[in-house]
Structures are given as C-alpha cells and as structure tokens.
Design an enzyme around this catalytic site. Structure first.
Site, PDB file in Angstrom:
ATOM      1  N   LYS A  67      43.459   2.046  -7.536  1.00  0.00           N
ATOM      2  CA  LYS A  67      42.635   1.297  -6.557  1.00  0.00           C
ATOM      3  C   LYS A  67      41.142   1.093  -7.441  1.00  0.00           C
ATOM      4  CE  LYS A  67      45.051   3.749  -3.416  1.00  0.00           C
ATOM      5  NZ  LYS A  67      45.703   4.813  -3.926  1.00  0.00           N
ATOM      6  N   HIS A  86      39.779  -0.507  -2.737  1.00  0.00           N
ATOM      7  CA  HIS A  86      40.072   0.953  -1.952  1.00  0.00           C
ATOM      8  C   HIS A  86      39.402   1.060  -0.779  1.00  0.00           C
ATOM      9  CE1 HIS A  86      40.549   5.499  -3.315  1.00  0.00           C
ATOM     10  NE2 HIS A  86      40.990   5.156  -1.911  1.00  0.00           N
ATOM     11  N   ASP A 116      51.088   6.826  -6.486  1.00  0.00           N
ATOM     12  CA  ASP A 116      49.674   6.068  -6.079  1.00  0.00           C
ATOM     13  C   ASP A 116      48.780   7.009  -6.763  1.00  0.00           C
ATOM     14  OD1 ASP A 116      48.616   4.390  -3.769  1.00  0.00           O
ATOM     15  OD2 ASP A 116      47.673   6.659  -3.730  1.00  0.00           O
ATOM     16  N   TYR A 150      40.463   9.419  -7.762  1.00  0.00           N
ATOM     17  CA  TYR A 150      41.193  10.573  -7.969  1.00  0.00           C
ATOM     18  C   TYR A 150      41.037  11.390  -9.081  1.00  0.00           C
ATOM     19  CZ  TYR A 150      43.797   8.274  -4.180  1.00  0.00           C
ATOM     20  OH  TYR A 150      44.016   7.536  -2.948  1.00  0.00           O
TER      21      TYR A 150
END
Length: 319
Positions: free
Chosen positions: A85, A118, A50, A55
């Site tokens: 996302k 997200h 994931d 990120y």
C-alpha cells in the site's frame, strides 16, 4: 495443506485468494517475527500476503518469499498474491511510482499483484509515518490515481485499488478514473458489517477485502467486541467452533475476501478451517442483529487545519 478458494476481480478478471495473511503488528515490526510466520503460513496453504510501507516489514516478507522459493515451498513467485500500500506521505502524483519501486525493492519482487492507496488522505511529502496536525494536507485524488494507473500500465502491479474508502469517496474516484479500483480493503466483521458499502461495491464491480475480521484486540484503535460477542460465543458453542472461526466464516459467506493476522501456528491453522461447513439461516439472522460500531475511526486525521474536521467527514457519514 489447505487449498484456499479464490474470487474473480470483476474489474479485470484476475483472481484473489479469499483468505489472506496479514503481516501488520503493533507497534509496527515490533517483534521481527514476520519472516518466520510467513514461511509457516506458506506451509499451511496461505497464498495472499498483505503488507504496506507503513508496516515497515516489506523486506522481511521479501526474505520469506525468497526463502520459500529456495526451499521449494512454492515453485514460482506467481503462486503468491502480494499486496502492498501507498502511504499518505507518498500520496502525491510524483511520489507514487518511486514509492512502489521502493516497495518492490524491499520485497525483492518485479511486480505486485495489488497496490492500494492506504487511506484517502495525504501528509506533506517527506513527513514519514508520523501523523501530525501540521503535516496533514488534502489529497489530490485524481492525480494520485492517474499515477496509480500508470504503475499498472508499466506492469509493476497487476491491479490497483484503495483502502478505507467510503461510498462517497469511491464515487468521486470513479468519476475520473480510467482504470477503476479492483479492490477496496476496509474493516468488515460481524460488529461492523458494512451493508451499504458492500452493496455499493457489488454494483460498481469493486471487490471488497475485509481487514480486522476478528476485530482488533490489542490494537490501539480497536475493540474486543467481536471476540467478546455473546451472540458469536453461543453460535460457536453450538457448532463446536471457535468465535474466531464463526466470525471468519461469516465474512467469507458475504462474498468478500479477508485478511487475518496471527503469528501463532495453531491459530493460523484454525483460521483456515472454515471452508467445509456453513452458518445456518437462523445463525446468519442472529449475526445480522448484532449492534454495529466501527472500530477503526482513524481519529488521527481529524484536524481543524486539515481537510477532515470530523470523523463524519472522513467516513462521509458511514460511521
């Protein structure tokens, strides 16, 4: 190597591993440990990875996948389930496809298994990852979801979903969606059990994935209430397990999948040792009585100038 059970996504019949490997670290990509950790995780049996554009580590996950194939740790990319996302500054109809294409480029992949919105909000285009009051705008959910549906039709992602959506926001999305969301990824753990949302998603055929199944120790928005829970500590001692294993097993027994993050090999291994035992009815009842508190309230999107003027509005009262 552990063989991780899978769940069938009700909306399209595809499968998702019931335990996945989270790659987010805070501050984002602060140690550069993603690539090595993912390779270790693949060796241990993890198959769901994931990530998210926010990120800032998609390229390292991509490098790890490429190396795993080169080393023969996996025979095909199809053995993996990869989630990324759509960040809020790209949550505009015309930016969805380019954002996904950029994620695929970073990951060195032709397709994702799951692409998610997200958060049910937007920032002004081009504002990046900084959530500033002047950048917060309302999301045009219907048009953004249409663009997500187009991404699936193009074969760039096998499934589409959402993250951090309440029952009310899911109802709004379902009212116009031609392709229903396959997955809603939300905070679920013994101190935030999400009973109402779990029941709603089961009725609507939306699979739930739990993030922060161990709480969020060390994260700016998190708490230590899961790992410090006296109830979970007592159950762990009685069963000869760790508090983390009790929490993960509880989430697993709720019929949802989970994403757990640790870059420590022994903990990565420990987090997979939850399949050959179960919690008793009495233990489940004790966990059910734990006082509830949401950890991730996403305070940063509250603004007098924006669409969410309170925490209650973000979560539609589900706090």
């Amino acid at each position: 190597m552990v063989s991780i059970p899978v769940a069938i996504l009700p909306s399209n019949g595809k499968t998702i591993p019931l335990v996945g490997f989270g790659t987010a670290e805070f501050p984002f990509n602060s140690t550069g440990a993603t690539k090595g950790s993912v390779l270790q995780a693949i060796q241990l049996g993890y198959r769901h990875f994931d990530t998210a554009s926010m990120y800032q580590n998609e390229q390292y996950l991509g490098e790890a996948i490429a190396e795993a194939l080169h080393l023969g740790l996996i025979k095909s990319r199809d053995e993996l389930f990869i989630t990324s996302k759509l960040w809020t500054s790209d949550s505009h109809r015309e930016l969805v496809l380019p954002a996904l294409q950029n994620s695929l480029k970073n990951l060195r992949l032709d397709y994702l298994d799951l692409y998610q919105i997200h958060f049910p909000g937007s920032l002004k285009p081009g504002s990046g990852f900084a959530i500033n009051e002047e950048n917060i705008v309302a999301i045009d959910l219907e048009s953004v979801w249409e663009a997500m549906e187009e991404c699936q039709k193009l074969g760039l992602t096998k499934s589409i979903g959402v993250s951090n959506f309440s029952c009310k926001k899911l109802e709004k999305l379902l009212a116009s969606a031609k392709i229903p969301p396959a997955v809603n990824q939300v905070e679920i753990n013994p101190v935030w059990q999400q009973k109402k949302l779990r029941q709603f998603c089961e009725e609507k055929g939306i699979h739930l994935t739990a993030y922060s199944p161990l709480g969020a120790k060390g994260v700016v928005w998190g708490t230590n209430r899961v790992m410090d829970s006296q109830v979970l500590k007592e159950i762990a001692i009685a069963k000869g397990k760790t508090v983390a294993q009790i929490s993960l097993r509880w989430v697993y027994e709720q019929g949802v999948s989970l994403v757990v993050k640790s870059f420590d090999r022994e903990r990565m291994k420990e987090n997979l040792e939850i399949f050959d035992w179960q919690l008793s009815a009495e233990e489940l009842q004790k966990i059910e009585q734990i006082p509830q508190m949401r950890g991730n309230i996403i305070q940063s999107f509250v603004s007098e100038k924006g669409p969410y003027k309170s925490i209650e509005e973000i979560w539609a009262g589900e706090i």
